[in-house]
Design a protein around this motif. Sequence first.
Motif, PDB file in Angstrom:
ATOM      1  N   ASP A 295       0.814  -1.009  -0.072  1.00  0.00           N
ATOM      2  CA  ASP A 295      -0.124  -0.135  -0.014  1.00  0.00           C
ATOM      3  C   ASP A 295       1.047   1.246  -0.066  1.00  0.00           C
ATOM      4  OD1 ASP A 295       0.829  -0.251   2.495  1.00  0.00           O
ATOM      5  OD2 ASP A 295      -1.109   0.085   3.562  1.00  0.00           O
ATOM      6  N   HIS A 296       2.257   0.987  -0.048  1.00  0.00           N
ATOM      7  CA  HIS A 296       3.052   2.165  -0.116  1.00  0.00           C
ATOM      8  C   HIS A 296       3.869   1.957  -1.862  1.00  0.00           C
ATOM      9  CE1 HIS A 296       3.572   3.755   4.232  1.00  0.00           C
ATOM     10  NE2 HIS A 296       2.846   2.457   4.146  1.00  0.00           N
ATOM     11  N   ARG A 297       4.483   2.998  -1.952  1.00  0.00           N
ATOM     12  CA  ARG A 297       5.372   3.118  -3.000  1.00  0.00           C
ATOM     13  C   ARG A 297       6.978   3.326  -2.619  1.00  0.00           C
ATOM     14  NH1 ARG A 297       1.718   1.166  -4.598  1.00  0.00           N
ATOM     15  NH2 ARG A 297       0.235   1.640  -6.626  1.00  0.00           N
ATOM     16  N   PRO A 298       7.795   2.304  -3.065  1.00  0.00           N
ATOM     17  CA  PRO A 298       9.130   2.769  -2.604  1.00  0.00           C
ATOM     18  C   PRO A 298       9.631   4.179  -3.187  1.00  0.00           C
ATOM     19  CG  PRO A 298       9.099   0.977  -4.201  1.00  0.00           C
ATOM     20  CD  PRO A 298       7.836   1.525  -4.107  1.00  0.00           C
ATOM     21  N   VAL A 299      10.627   4.504  -2.133  1.00  0.00           N
ATOM     22  CA  VAL A 299      11.171   5.783  -2.610  1.00  0.00           C
ATOM     23  C   VAL A 299      12.816   5.671  -2.641  1.00  0.00           C
ATOM     24  CG1 VAL A 299      11.896   8.344  -1.797  1.00  0.00           C
ATOM     25  CG2 VAL A 299       9.483   7.419  -1.740  1.00  0.00           C
ATOM     26  N   SER A 300      13.812   6.334  -3.636  1.00  0.00           N
ATOM     27  CA  SER A 300      14.891   6.255  -3.666  1.00  0.00           C
ATOM     28  C   SER A 300      15.723   7.390  -3.840  1.00  0.00           C
ATOM     29  CB  SER A 300      15.485   5.182  -4.725  1.00  0.00           C
ATOM     30  OG  SER A 300      15.222   5.798  -6.081  1.00  0.00           O
ATOM     31  N   ALA A 301      17.143   7.554  -3.569  1.00  0.00           N
ATOM     32  CA  ALA A 301      17.855   8.615  -3.698  1.00  0.00           C
ATOM     33  C   ALA A 301      19.025   8.255  -4.265  1.00  0.00           C
ATOM     34  CB  ALA A 301      17.763   9.501  -2.468  1.00  0.00           C
ATOM     35  N   LEU A 302      19.763   9.012  -5.007  1.00  0.00           N
ATOM     36  CA  LEU A 302      21.037   8.730  -5.510  1.00  0.00           C
ATOM     37  C   LEU A 302      21.934   9.806  -5.032  1.00  0.00           C
ATOM     38  CD1 LEU A 302      22.917   6.856  -7.335  1.00  0.00           C
ATOM     39  CD2 LEU A 302      22.416   8.326  -9.322  1.00  0.00           C
ATOM     40  N   PHE A 303      23.223   9.596  -4.789  1.00  0.00           N
ATOM     41  CA  PHE A 303      24.108  11.010  -3.964  1.00  0.00           C
ATOM     42  C   PHE A 303      25.374  10.640  -4.949  1.00  0.00           C
ATOM     43  CE2 PHE A 303      20.824  10.427  -0.822  1.00  0.00           C
ATOM     44  CZ  PHE A 303      20.569  11.541  -0.374  1.00  0.00           C
ATOM     45  N   ASN A 304      26.142  11.757  -5.132  1.00  0.00           N
ATOM     46  CA  ASN A 304      27.502  11.710  -5.502  1.00  0.00           C
ATOM     47  C   ASN A 304      28.379  12.062  -4.195  1.00  0.00           C
ATOM     48  OD1 ASN A 304      30.066  13.374  -5.974  1.00  0.00           O
ATOM     49  ND2 ASN A 304      29.667  12.399  -7.913  1.00  0.00           N
ATOM     50  N   VAL A 305      29.207  11.363  -3.727  1.00  0.00           N
ATOM     51  CA  VAL A 305      29.840  11.433  -2.360  1.00  0.00           C
ATOM     52  C   VAL A 305      31.314  11.650  -2.654  1.00  0.00           C
ATOM     53  CG1 VAL A 305      28.122  10.239  -1.036  1.00  0.00           C
ATOM     54  CG2 VAL A 305      29.966   9.108  -1.829  1.00  0.00           C
ATOM     55  N   VAL A 306      31.746  12.379  -1.765  1.00  0.00           N
ATOM     56  CA  VAL A 306      33.338  12.657  -1.675  1.00  0.00           C
ATOM     57  C   VAL A 306      33.838  11.436  -0.895  1.00  0.00           C
ATOM     58  CG1 VAL A 306      35.172  13.942  -0.667  1.00  0.00           C
ATOM     59  CG2 VAL A 306      33.164  15.184  -2.054  1.00  0.00           C
ATOM     60  N   ILE A 307      34.728  10.776  -1.265  1.00  0.00           N
ATOM     61  CA  ILE A 307      35.604   9.889  -0.591  1.00  0.00           C
ATOM     62  C   ILE A 307      37.207  10.406  -0.506  1.00  0.00           C
ATOM     63  CG2 ILE A 307      36.401   7.673  -0.362  1.00  0.00           C
ATOM     64  CD1 ILE A 307      33.419   7.757  -0.390  1.00  0.00           C
ATOM     65  N   LYS A 308      37.353  10.505   0.816  1.00  0.00           N
ATOM     66  CA  LYS A 308      38.923  10.879   1.252  1.00  0.00           C
ATOM     67  C   LYS A 308      39.778   9.665   1.421  1.00  0.00           C
ATOM     68  CE  LYS A 308      36.486  14.159   3.904  1.00  0.00           C
ATOM     69  NZ  LYS A 308      36.166  14.807   5.397  1.00  0.00           N
ATOM     70  N   LYS A 309      40.820   9.709   0.632  1.00  0.00           N
ATOM     71  CA  LYS A 309      41.701   8.504   0.613  1.00  0.00           C
ATOM     72  C   LYS A 309      43.169   9.241   1.035  1.00  0.00           C
ATOM     73  CE  LYS A 309      42.342   5.855  -2.949  1.00  0.00           C
ATOM     74  NZ  LYS A 309      42.513   5.565  -4.317  1.00  0.00           N
TER      75      LYS A 309
END
Length: 416
Positions: A295-309
């Motif tokens: 009775d719900h619909r899924p929600v999603s989000a896509l992110f660009n993230v900074v990775i520190k090496k």
Amino acid sequence: MKKRSAEFTEIEHETIWLTTYNVNNKRPLLVDFSDWFNFPDQPAIVVIGLQEMDMSAEALLLQEMASRSEPWEQVFAQYLNKKGKYHHVTTKQLCGILLCVYIREDCKPYCSGGTDAICPTGIMGIMGNKGGVAARLSLHESSFCFITSHFNAFQNNVERRNQDFQDIHKGLLFNLSPTSPPIGLKEHDNLYWLGDLNYRIDLEDLVVRAKIKEQKYDELYENDQLRVQRAASKVFNGWMEGPINFAPTYKYDSGCDEYDTSEKHRIPAWTDRILYKSTDSKLLSYGRHELTLSDHRPVSALFNVVIKKVIPHKKEKVLRELAKQLEDIINNGKPEPVLSTTSCHFPELIQYGKEATFTISIENVGKVGAEWEFKAKNEEMIVSKPWLSMYPMKGWIESGDKADVEFTILVDKSIF
């Protein structure tokens, strides 16, 4: 070391994909999930949160039951394998709340600290029919924390939902080792909160349904309870959410695209949300998926993230320099800290259930670096009363530099 980390780290960019779905106690049998897992490329991290995955009496009592989660985990593995090679980091269940975290295979050698935590807020404040589940990990030198939750339901339970957030935010603690104190959510570079937060739209049912047909989502969003509560600083202070350019995700008749036609005629709402708190994340997309299982619909989000090496030889150089500075401190001088004020004056009236914050600065006017920390006085076991918190609790200030300390007062039911 943290202050000079830019001298020995380099920056890379990756994507992460998060999704939340209240599955209404349904099982993933003979269902095509292609639209749900239709994300681009191969994100470095994939996080999936489910609510109402298992609403059986056994799950409510035992809180963790793997048997009902296994079919869902098999589905996740099946669809992720179509995208690329992924390694399972952790799965954590609290009754019907399930959190699964995966990392792309080539990132696995650089992933550490895969630990989890739970915080029930349901019946009597201890049952797991409502609550939150969290998992944390580090990718190279960047730390991530993911929370999925299910807040209290019903149109008028706004304050209870706000309290759910406060309880879960405080109650989720990670035990990293037997010899060190647990850490909370604030100790992470990147925070993400996904789940059925159950905030509703404060308009009449017919008005909401008409505006959905006209796709006047901005007018609906003005009356969204979560937007209103965030604007009043009552919940999710400092958190961000992407623009909502999609129809409300609840409540549908299961198996079709019609909003609730039962006698209860629940008002459609954006109950399913994803928020984030991070200076290293850029939101790329935020939307819903057209699955009719629940009775719900899924929600999603896509992110660009900074990775520190970390660059090892540069880190070693900084370590040697800091060791020399420490030797100079021991041999040649002492720090001289100066507070910007010795009293806290909160700009707003302290209100029940609403955070109030005040910031002071510590300046080191001495010639050597200074280490500072809040400690319990005399024989007391705790640093402060439960209604007061400080962040950070300790730190290092170079000569001539300042550090800001945030004091937060929150008076709610947890302190009584």
